[in-house]
Design a protein around this motif. Structure first.
Motif, mmCIF file in Angstrom:
data_model
loop_
_atom_site.group_PDB
_atom_site.id
_atom_site.type_symbol
_atom_site.label_atom_id
_atom_site.label_comp_id
_atom_site.label_asym_id
_atom_site.label_seq_id
_atom_site.Cartn_x
_atom_site.Cartn_y
_atom_site.Cartn_z
ATOM 1 N N GLY A 117 0.815 -1.204 0.000
ATOM 2 C CA GLY A 117 0.000 0.000 0.000
ATOM 3 C C GLY A 117 0.845 1.248 0.000
ATOM 4 N N ASN A 118 0.217 2.371 0.320
ATOM 5 C CA ASN A 118 0.951 3.630 0.380
ATOM 6 C C ASN A 118 0.502 4.429 1.600
ATOM 7 O OD1 ASN A 118 -1.534 4.641 -0.382
ATOM 8 N ND2 ASN A 118 -0.967 4.812 -2.525
ATOM 9 N N THR A 119 1.358 5.368 1.996
ATOM 10 C CA THR A 119 1.083 6.204 3.171
ATOM 11 C C THR A 119 0.889 7.646 2.715
ATOM 12 O OG1 THR A 119 3.492 6.365 3.490
ATOM 13 C CG2 THR A 119 2.309 4.760 4.815
ATOM 14 N N GLN A 155 -4.192 15.495 4.240
ATOM 15 C CA GLN A 155 -4.491 16.361 3.102
ATOM 16 C C GLN A 155 -4.336 15.636 1.768
ATOM 17 O OE1 GLN A 155 -2.297 17.354 5.559
ATOM 18 N NE2 GLN A 155 -3.753 18.675 6.653
ATOM 19 N N GLY A 156 -3.905 14.359 1.818
ATOM 20 C CA GLY A 156 -3.776 13.563 0.611
ATOM 21 C C GLY A 156 -2.397 13.595 -0.004
ATOM 22 N N PHE A 157 -1.409 14.191 0.692
ATOM 23 C CA PHE A 157 -0.054 14.241 0.171
ATOM 24 C C PHE A 157 0.701 12.957 0.516
ATOM 25 C CE2 PHE A 157 -1.047 18.782 0.948
ATOM 26 C CZ PHE A 157 -0.994 19.222 -0.375
ATOM 27 N N ILE A 158 1.625 12.572 -0.366
ATOM 28 C CA ILE A 158 2.435 11.376 -0.139
ATOM 29 C C ILE A 158 3.346 11.576 1.069
ATOM 30 C CG2 ILE A 158 4.312 9.977 -1.087
ATOM 31 C CD1 ILE A 158 3.118 10.463 -3.862
ATOM 32 N N LEU A 159 3.405 10.580 1.937
ATOM 33 C CA LEU A 159 4.321 10.604 3.075
ATOM 34 C C LEU A 159 5.371 9.525 2.879
ATOM 35 C CD1 LEU A 159 1.984 11.064 6.201
ATOM 36 C CD2 LEU A 159 3.424 12.771 5.079
ATOM 37 N N GLN A 172 7.711 7.491 -2.880
ATOM 38 C CA GLN A 172 6.346 7.612 -3.371
ATOM 39 C C GLN A 172 5.319 7.156 -2.318
ATOM 40 O OE1 GLN A 172 6.296 5.421 -7.079
ATOM 41 N NE2 GLN A 172 6.969 7.233 -8.244
ATOM 42 N N GLY A 173 5.813 6.909 -1.109
ATOM 43 C CA GLY A 173 4.939 6.470 -0.030
ATOM 44 C C GLY A 173 4.565 4.996 -0.107
ATOM 45 N N PHE A 174 5.167 4.235 -1.027
ATOM 46 C CA PHE A 174 4.805 2.822 -1.229
ATOM 47 C C PHE A 174 5.569 1.940 -0.237
ATOM 48 C CE2 PHE A 174 5.445 -1.337 -3.209
ATOM 49 C CZ PHE A 174 4.130 -1.696 -3.461
ATOM 50 N N PHE A 175 4.895 0.874 0.212
ATOM 51 C CA PHE A 175 5.519 -0.097 1.105
ATOM 52 C C PHE A 175 4.907 -1.477 0.840
ATOM 53 C CE2 PHE A 175 1.625 0.957 3.261
ATOM 54 C CZ PHE A 175 1.193 -0.237 3.817
ATOM 55 N N LYS A 176 5.611 -2.511 1.267
ATOM 56 C CA LYS A 176 5.067 -3.866 1.292
ATOM 57 C C LYS A 176 5.729 -4.621 2.435
ATOM 58 C CE LYS A 176 8.181 -5.681 -2.316
ATOM 59 N NZ LYS A 176 8.247 -6.432 -3.590
ATOM 60 N N VAL A 226 -3.064 4.180 3.790
ATOM 61 C CA VAL A 226 -3.036 4.477 5.219
ATOM 62 C C VAL A 226 -2.816 5.974 5.402
ATOM 63 C CG1 VAL A 226 -1.924 4.017 7.430
ATOM 64 C CG2 VAL A 226 -2.103 2.202 5.715
ATOM 65 N N THR A 227 -3.740 6.604 6.120
ATOM 66 C CA THR A 227 -3.666 8.052 6.365
ATOM 67 C C THR A 227 -3.116 8.323 7.763
ATOM 68 O OG1 THR A 227 -5.561 8.450 4.909
ATOM 69 C CG2 THR A 227 -4.977 10.203 6.459
ATOM 70 N N LEU A 228 -2.088 9.171 7.829
ATOM 71 C CA LEU A 228 -1.509 9.566 9.117
ATOM 72 C C LEU A 228 -1.950 10.986 9.451
ATOM 73 C CD1 LEU A 228 0.408 7.198 8.129
ATOM 74 C CD2 LEU A 228 2.146 8.234 9.595
#
Length: 261
Positions: A21-23, A27-31, A50-54, A88-90
């Motif tokens: 997924g991504n984080t 506000q919807g910005f990439i973390l 790009q905020g991507f993880f696995k 996932v939203t922080l």
């Protein structure tokens, strides 16, 4: 055939154990650089630029998402997370503002509170001036006339001649008058006089030059107290208000005061 079935089954099982997924921020910005930790296995990965993880996980495992200045977020893995990318939203942590204790009780009336605040500043400044005067008391000198215990008394002792103005004599009455006229006043200002002197200096010299250096009116008055304590500023210029010399002194010593604050 059995071998091929086993291979496909193994790939399927492996794929089901990866959560991707991504984080993002609220506000919807990439973390990026978010730590993703599987609480059950202690495995940890970092989201990329790009905020991507696995990360490897099983159903019902808890994934914790950690980033400085953001609240920790926990997500429980379900079977659908293996087939789809999760987002996932922080939430950004609130900024804690240091508590400021007011040294006066506000009334709610802005005009009254400003005057009250100003009076407290004046009280503090007056205390500083009093401390300075306490540390620099006037030195009182006493003179005492004594007569010799032996010898013939001088009948002219204590007599003043009007015309005896000379280089070695007392100068007579005219000499005494001349000395009083040209005698330098060594009077040291008291508390009230220092306050009046400070007020005169502020009214004469306080301008944009000092405000640009970061001194408000209270700061300028504190600067004058500093000059008194270190250079006897009021005592030196109280009886000789030389504007050119005072202005030069104020500007030349300002940086020294700023560095010591």
């Amino acid at each position: 055939m059995k071998y091929l079935f086993f291979l496909l089954f193994s790939i399927s099982i492996y794929a089901q154990n990866i959560v991707s997924g991504n984080t993002i921020s609220e506000q919807g910005f990439i973390l990026q650089n978010v730590s993703v930790v599987n609480i059950q296995t202690n495995e940890q990965v970092i989201s990329d630029h790009q905020g991507f993880f696995k990360i490897k996980a099983n159903t019902n495992d808890e994934l914790r998402f950690i980033k400085e200045k953001y609240d920790r977020t926990i997500r429980k893995v379900n079977h659908q997370d293996f087939a789809n990318l999760i987002s996932v939203t922080l939430i950004q942590s609130p900024i804690e503002i240091e508590q400021v204790d007011l040294d006066f009780n506000a009334t709610g009336d802005l005009k009254k509170d400003i005057n009250l605040r100003g009076s407290n500043k004046k009280k503090l400044l007056n205390e500083e001036i009093k401390d300075y005067i306490k540390d620099h008391p006037e030195e009182k000198k006493y003179s005492r006339i004594t007569t010799p215990n032996f010898g013939v008394p001088d009948m002219n002792q204590g007599q003043v001649s009007i015309l005896s103005i000379g280089n070695s004599g007392s100068g007579g009455i005219l000499g005494l008058v001349a000395k009083q006229i040209f005698k330098k006043d060594k009077h040291k200002p008291d508390f009230s006089e220092i306050q009046n002197f400070h007020r005169k200096v502020k009214d004469t010299f306080y301008d944009d030059y000092f405000t640009k250096q970061g001194l408000d009116e209270f700061g300028f008055e504190s600067y004058l107290v500093y000059l008194d304590s270190r250079y006897k500023f009021s005592e030196k210029y109280f009886n000789n208000f030389n504007t050119l010399e005072i202005e030069k002194k104020l500007k030349n010593l300002l940086q020294e005061y700023i560095n010591k604050r």
